[in-house]
Design a protein around this motif. Sequence first.
Motif, PDB file in Angstrom:
ATOM      1  N   LYS A 151       6.499  70.656  27.299  1.00 16.21           N
ATOM      2  CA  LYS A 151       6.700  70.359  28.538  1.00 16.21           C
ATOM      3  C   LYS A 151       5.535  70.959  29.417  1.00 16.21           C
ATOM      4  N   ALA A 152       5.191  72.256  28.867  1.00 20.00           N
ATOM      5  CA  ALA A 152       4.024  72.886  29.529  1.00 20.00           C
ATOM      6  C   ALA A 152       2.713  72.227  29.293  1.00 20.00           C
ATOM      7  N   ARG A 153       2.553  71.584  28.143  1.00 16.87           N
ATOM      8  CA  ARG A 153       1.470  70.833  27.736  1.00 16.87           C
ATOM      9  C   ARG A 153       1.290  69.686  28.784  1.00 16.87           C
ATOM     10  N   SER A 154       2.416  68.691  29.095  1.00 21.43           N
ATOM     11  CA  SER A 154       2.542  67.750  29.961  1.00 21.43           C
ATOM     12  C   SER A 154       2.188  68.083  31.446  1.00 21.43           C
ATOM     13  N   ALA A 155       2.647  69.366  31.902  1.00 20.65           N
ATOM     14  CA  ALA A 155       2.332  69.810  33.095  1.00 20.65           C
ATOM     15  C   ALA A 155       0.959  70.200  33.154  1.00 20.65           C
ATOM     16  N   TYR A 156       0.314  70.769  32.247  1.00 18.53           N
ATOM     17  CA  TYR A 156      -1.050  70.992  32.059  1.00 18.53           C
ATOM     18  C   TYR A 156      -2.053  69.592  32.297  1.00 18.53           C
ATOM     19  N   LEU A 157      -1.639  68.917  31.742  1.00 16.91           N
ATOM     20  CA  LEU A 157      -2.284  67.582  31.764  1.00 16.91           C
ATOM     21  C   LEU A 157      -2.348  66.874  33.064  1.00 16.91           C
ATOM     22  N   ARG A 158      -0.874  66.867  33.858  1.00 14.58           N
ATOM     23  CA  ARG A 158      -0.814  66.494  35.211  1.00 14.58           C
ATOM     24  C   ARG A 158      -1.572  67.191  36.006  1.00 14.58           C
ATOM     25  N   ALA A 159      -1.474  68.630  36.044  1.00  8.81           N
ATOM     26  CA  ALA A 159      -2.461  69.257  36.654  1.00  8.81           C
ATOM     27  C   ALA A 159      -3.823  69.262  36.984  1.00  8.81           C
ATOM     28  N   THR A 160      -4.392  68.914  35.429  1.00  8.32           N
ATOM     29  CA  THR A 160      -5.588  68.441  35.457  1.00  8.32           C
ATOM     30  C   THR A 160      -6.132  67.264  36.186  1.00  8.32           C
ATOM     31  N   GLU A 161      -5.162  66.362  36.106  1.00  7.85           N
ATOM     32  CA  GLU A 161      -5.256  65.008  37.019  1.00  7.85           C
ATOM     33  C   GLU A 161      -5.364  65.281  38.089  1.00  7.85           C
ATOM     34  N   ALA A 162      -4.278  66.010  38.648  1.00  7.80           N
ATOM     35  CA  ALA A 162      -4.343  66.231  40.183  1.00  7.80           C
ATOM     36  C   ALA A 162      -5.537  66.948  40.772  1.00  7.80           C
ATOM     37  N   ILE A 163      -6.053  67.819  39.916  1.00  4.29           N
ATOM     38  CA  ILE A 163      -7.382  68.275  40.294  1.00  4.29           C
ATOM     39  C   ILE A 163      -8.635  67.604  40.268  1.00  4.29           C
ATOM     40  N   GLN A 164      -8.445  66.565  39.375  1.00  2.00           N
ATOM     41  CA  GLN A 164      -9.629  65.644  39.385  1.00  2.00           C
ATOM     42  C   GLN A 164      -9.381  64.718  40.596  1.00  2.00           C
ATOM     43  N   TYR A 165      -8.332  64.410  40.937  1.00  2.00           N
ATOM     44  CA  TYR A 165      -7.927  63.399  42.141  1.00  2.00           C
ATOM     45  C   TYR A 165      -8.431  64.082  43.452  1.00  2.00           C
ATOM     46  N   ASN A 166      -8.237  65.428  43.549  1.00  2.00           N
ATOM     47  CA  ASN A 166      -8.751  66.323  44.595  1.00  2.00           C
ATOM     48  C   ASN A 166     -10.356  66.341  44.727  1.00  2.00           C
ATOM     49  N   ASP A 167     -10.664  66.509  43.565  1.00  2.00           N
ATOM     50  CA  ASP A 167     -12.233  66.441  43.546  1.00  2.00           C
ATOM     51  C   ASP A 167     -13.083  64.963  43.851  1.00  2.00           C
TER      52      ASP A 167
END
Length: 105
Positions: A68-84
């Motif tokens: 679940k931590a890996r899944s959260a990491y991947l979603r956080a990475t996507e969120a950061i990309q959406y921000n960029d």
Amino acid sequence: MPISGILIDTLAYQFIETYPHRDKSFLYHDFMARDFFDYLAKQNQNQTVWRAPGSGSHVHRKGVFEFKARSAYLRATEAIQYNDDNHQWSRRQKWKDVFGSLYPG
């Protein structure tokens, strides 16, 4: 996620202790959250006990949390990309996926 509050505190303390960007301002919270999820995901699944900072008491694993931590990491990475990419609605939705519906939107 099958992890106790004291284990989160213990792992957060260990993470911050060695995090190279711990001196950054709150503006970098998204990167720190992403990196913390990565840190959690990379824990040894065979480890069952950690030592709490300060008291040194034993903190036991309640279950496997790394997936679940890996899944959260991947979603956080996507969120950061959406921000960029300046996609604010999509960014907020990804963070809600990570932190739940109470995340400010």
